[in-house]
Design a protein around this motif. Structure first.
Motif, PDB file in Angstrom:
ATOM      1  N   GLU A 110       0.861  -1.180   0.000  1.00 46.74           N
ATOM      2  CA  GLU A 110       0.000   0.000   0.000  1.00 46.74           C
ATOM      3  C   GLU A 110       0.896   1.228   0.000  1.00 46.74           C
ATOM      4  OE1 GLU A 110      -3.132   2.271   2.922  1.00 46.74           O
ATOM      5  OE2 GLU A 110      -3.468   0.135   2.522  1.00 46.74           O
ATOM      6  N   VAL A 111       0.854   1.985  -1.079  1.00 43.34           N
ATOM      7  CA  VAL A 111       1.764   3.115  -1.285  1.00 43.34           C
ATOM      8  C   VAL A 111       0.998   4.416  -1.123  1.00 43.34           C
ATOM      9  CG1 VAL A 111       3.281   4.263  -2.943  1.00 43.34           C
ATOM     10  CG2 VAL A 111       3.220   1.761  -2.818  1.00 43.34           C
ATOM     11  N   ARG A 112       1.589   5.357  -0.381  1.00 41.16           N
ATOM     12  CA  ARG A 112       0.983   6.671  -0.192  1.00 41.16           C
ATOM     13  C   ARG A 112       1.986   7.745  -0.625  1.00 41.16           C
ATOM     14  NH1 ARG A 112      -3.572   7.178   2.957  1.00 41.16           N
ATOM     15  NH2 ARG A 112      -3.476   9.265   2.037  1.00 41.16           N
ATOM     16  N   GLU A 113       2.075   7.967  -1.933  1.00 43.40           N
ATOM     17  CA  GLU A 113       2.988   9.000  -2.435  1.00 43.40           C
ATOM     18  C   GLU A 113       2.492  10.401  -2.122  1.00 43.40           C
ATOM     19  OE1 GLU A 113       3.950   8.409  -6.525  1.00 43.40           O
ATOM     20  OE2 GLU A 113       4.948   6.484  -6.175  1.00 43.40           O
ATOM     21  N   ASP A 114       1.235  10.519  -1.666  1.00 42.53           N
ATOM     22  CA  ASP A 114       0.677  11.827  -1.293  1.00 42.53           C
ATOM     23  C   ASP A 114       0.953  12.188   0.161  1.00 42.53           C
ATOM     24  OD1 ASP A 114      -1.035   9.693  -0.512  1.00 42.53           O
ATOM     25  OD2 ASP A 114      -2.604  11.154  -0.069  1.00 42.53           O
ATOM     26  N   LEU A 115       1.484  11.258   0.932  1.00 45.04           N
ATOM     27  CA  LEU A 115       1.728  11.503   2.354  1.00 45.04           C
ATOM     28  C   LEU A 115       3.014  12.306   2.531  1.00 45.04           C
ATOM     29  CD1 LEU A 115       0.856  11.029   5.277  1.00 45.04           C
ATOM     30  CD2 LEU A 115       2.050   8.827   5.209  1.00 45.04           C
TER      31      LEU A 115
ATOM     32  N   ASP B 260      -3.503  13.802   0.665  1.00 42.90           N
ATOM     33  CA  ASP B 260      -4.632  14.224  -0.166  1.00 42.90           C
ATOM     34  C   ASP B 260      -5.939  13.565   0.262  1.00 42.90           C
ATOM     35  OD1 ASP B 260      -2.836  15.731  -1.572  1.00 42.90           O
ATOM     36  OD2 ASP B 260      -2.592  14.290  -3.203  1.00 42.90           O
ATOM     37  N   SER B 261      -5.846  12.428   0.940  1.00 45.82           N
ATOM     38  CA  SER B 261      -7.019  11.738   1.470  1.00 45.82           C
ATOM     39  C   SER B 261      -6.673  11.213   2.852  1.00 45.82           C
ATOM     40  CB  SER B 261      -7.445  10.597   0.541  1.00 45.82           C
ATOM     41  OG  SER B 261      -6.384   9.660   0.382  1.00 45.82           O
TER      42      SER B 261
ATOM     43  N   GLN C 217     -10.850   2.784  16.537  1.00 45.68           N
ATOM     44  CA  GLN C 217     -11.834   3.459  17.385  1.00 45.68           C
ATOM     45  C   GLN C 217     -11.846   4.974  17.177  1.00 45.68           C
ATOM     46  OE1 GLN C 217     -11.500   2.162  21.479  1.00 45.68           O
ATOM     47  NE2 GLN C 217     -11.002   0.071  20.895  1.00 45.68           N
ATOM     48  N   LEU C 218     -11.820   5.363  15.909  1.00 46.49           N
ATOM     49  CA  LEU C 218     -11.945   6.774  15.556  1.00 46.49           C
ATOM     50  C   LEU C 218     -13.332   7.030  14.984  1.00 46.49           C
ATOM     51  CD1 LEU C 218      -8.531   7.587  13.844  1.00 46.49           C
ATOM     52  CD2 LEU C 218      -9.380   8.559  15.966  1.00 46.49           C
ATOM     53  N   ALA C 219     -13.840   8.229  15.213  1.00 46.48           N
ATOM     54  CA  ALA C 219     -15.141   8.571  14.652  1.00 46.48           C
ATOM     55  C   ALA C 219     -15.074   8.719  13.138  1.00 46.48           C
ATOM     56  CB  ALA C 219     -15.657   9.863  15.288  1.00 46.48           C
ATOM     57  N   SER C 220     -13.889   9.075  12.621  1.00 44.25           N
ATOM     58  CA  SER C 220     -13.712   9.257  11.176  1.00 44.25           C
ATOM     59  C   SER C 220     -12.236   9.145  10.859  1.00 44.25           C
ATOM     60  CB  SER C 220     -14.249  10.623  10.732  1.00 44.25           C
ATOM     61  OG  SER C 220     -13.467  11.655  11.308  1.00 44.25           O
ATOM     62  N   GLY C 221     -11.896   9.206   9.587  1.00 46.15           N
ATOM     63  CA  GLY C 221     -10.502   9.280   9.188  1.00 46.15           C
ATOM     64  C   GLY C 221      -9.962  10.687   9.377  1.00 46.15           C
ATOM     65  N   PHE C 222      -8.680  10.874   9.082  1.00 46.36           N
ATOM     66  CA  PHE C 222      -8.098  12.211   9.161  1.00 46.36           C
ATOM     67  C   PHE C 222      -7.010  12.317   8.097  1.00 46.36           C
ATOM     68  CE2 PHE C 222      -5.614   9.486  11.828  1.00 46.36           C
ATOM     69  CZ  PHE C 222      -4.311   9.927  11.736  1.00 46.36           C
ATOM     70  N   SER C 223      -6.864  13.508   7.530  1.00 45.92           N
ATOM     71  CA  SER C 223      -5.929  13.717   6.421  1.00 45.92           C
ATOM     72  C   SER C 223      -4.766  14.621   6.789  1.00 45.92           C
ATOM     73  CB  SER C 223      -6.664  14.311   5.219  1.00 45.92           C
ATOM     74  OG  SER C 223      -7.253  15.552   5.566  1.00 45.92           O
TER      75      SER C 223
END
Length: 348
Positions: free
Chosen positions: A154-159, A211-212, A224-230
């Motif tokens: 799993e690659v995250r070049e946007d991170l 970016d996401s 146990q998070l209410a949502s994701g975070f970017s």
């Protein structure tokens, strides 16, 4: 009349500039007629020599989501090598490094990563400070099968991760037998083993963004998070206390170690899909150093490691940590006093 005022302004400005230059010079330079402000049986100094170094770094720049119970989810960079140079003279040290794709051991399946860093330091007899800036883009997920159920990377070049760090330390021992310059930059030599307890200030500013969502929707419930975070923007300011020591052997060899843990005030902003959450609290930080090398009269070579760690809570039972560490190999040469009068204006 206007020309008279202009002349007076220039005269006062020139006088203030001269006074400021003398003040800076008095703070940073030593009177050559005074006795050395260190124990000459323990320290030999080369601080009047310009030192140029070639530097190779193997760096660790991780972003980790840590659970109170369970495994940590960690992103790492692909290609950890950096290359650059250092310049040291009297109290000043400057170092710039960056990744070189042609010389980097990339795994094509893990995406592209890029990084660069700049360090700037002041090293006095008992007071020393160092600031550095490092920016990295492009990460991959460690152990993807555990988190995604698939062995595919799993690659995250946007991170992206941008870190500013300021470390200010004061040696508590008044014996003047330990040299930070000998331990880190080899502008001096530790002739006999010595160490000191150290107290100081540590300040971090870290921006992590993508970016996401950094955490995939499938893992929101797992953590146990209410949502994701970017994105996360974090400012840490606090105190550290620890010990540093250099072991001297064979006249020109040395081993250096330091441990400085601390506790900081944390100001943090987390970007979620619907809002930006802001909170304050406390965070743990730690600085570790270990090194060894040869420190001759003209040439030196040193292998050193440094590791900086910080972690702060982003939700109940969940922390986000940022880790910056490196193994650094440097070879340097002393070129003697450059003899540039302009450097004396800033105490060099």
């Amino acid at each position: 009349m206007r020309s008279a005022w202009l002349y007076l302004f220039l005269l006062l400005g020139g006088g203030l500039h001269a006074q400021f230059g003398k003040k800076v010079e008095s703070l940073l330079t030593a009177d050559v007629n005074k006795a050395p402000n260190y124990d000459t049986a323990y320290i030999a100094t080369y601080k009047s020599d310009l030192v140029i170094s070639l530097v190779t770094k193997l760096q660790l720049v991780d972003v980790a989501i840590e659970q109170d119970q369970g495994e940590d989810l960690t992103y790492s960079i692909n290609g950890k090598e950096q290359y650059g140079f250092g310049l040291d003279y009297k109290w000043l040290s400057v170092e710039a490094t960056f990744n070189v794709p042609a010389l980097t051991d990339y795994d094509p399946s893990l995406g592209n990563s890029s990084s660069k860093g700049l360090g700037l330091g002041f090293t006095g007899r008992r007071l020393w400070a160092r600031g550095f800036w490092n920016t990295t883009k492009g990460y991959y997920l460690n152990e993807p099968e555990r988190w995604t159920g698939s062995q595919d990377p799993e690659v995250r070049e946007d991170l992206r991760n941008r870190t500013y760090l300021l470390s200010l330390n004061y040696a508590l021992s008044g014996k003047q037998r330990f040299s930070q310059n000998a331990a880190l930059f080899q502008m001096e030599r530790q002739k006999k083993s010595a160490g000191t307890f150290v107290t100081g200030l540590s300040a971090w500013h870290t921006t992590i963004s993508a970016d996401s969502s950094i955490l995939s929707p499938a893992l929101v419930d797992t953590f146990q998070l209410a949502s994701g975070f970017s994105g996360v923007q974090r400012l840490l300011i606090g105190v550290t206390f620890g010990y540093t020591h250099s072991f001297a052997f064979w006249h020109k060899g040395f081993i250096h170690a330091a441990v400085l843990p601390g506790l900081t005030y944390a100001d943090q902003r987390i970007t979620t899909p619907t809002e930006v959450l802001h909170g304050t609290g406390t965070a743990a930080v730690a600085e570790f150093k270990l090194g060894a090398g040869f420190n001759g009269d003209r040439w030196y070579g040193a292998l050193t490691t440094s590791y900086y760690y910080s972690t702060a809570q982003i939700s109940e039972k969940l922390n986000l940590s940022t880790n910056y560490g490196f193994v650094r190999f440097a070879v340097g040469i002393r070129l003697g006093d450059p003899g540039l009068k302009v450097l004396e204006k800033v105490g060099l």
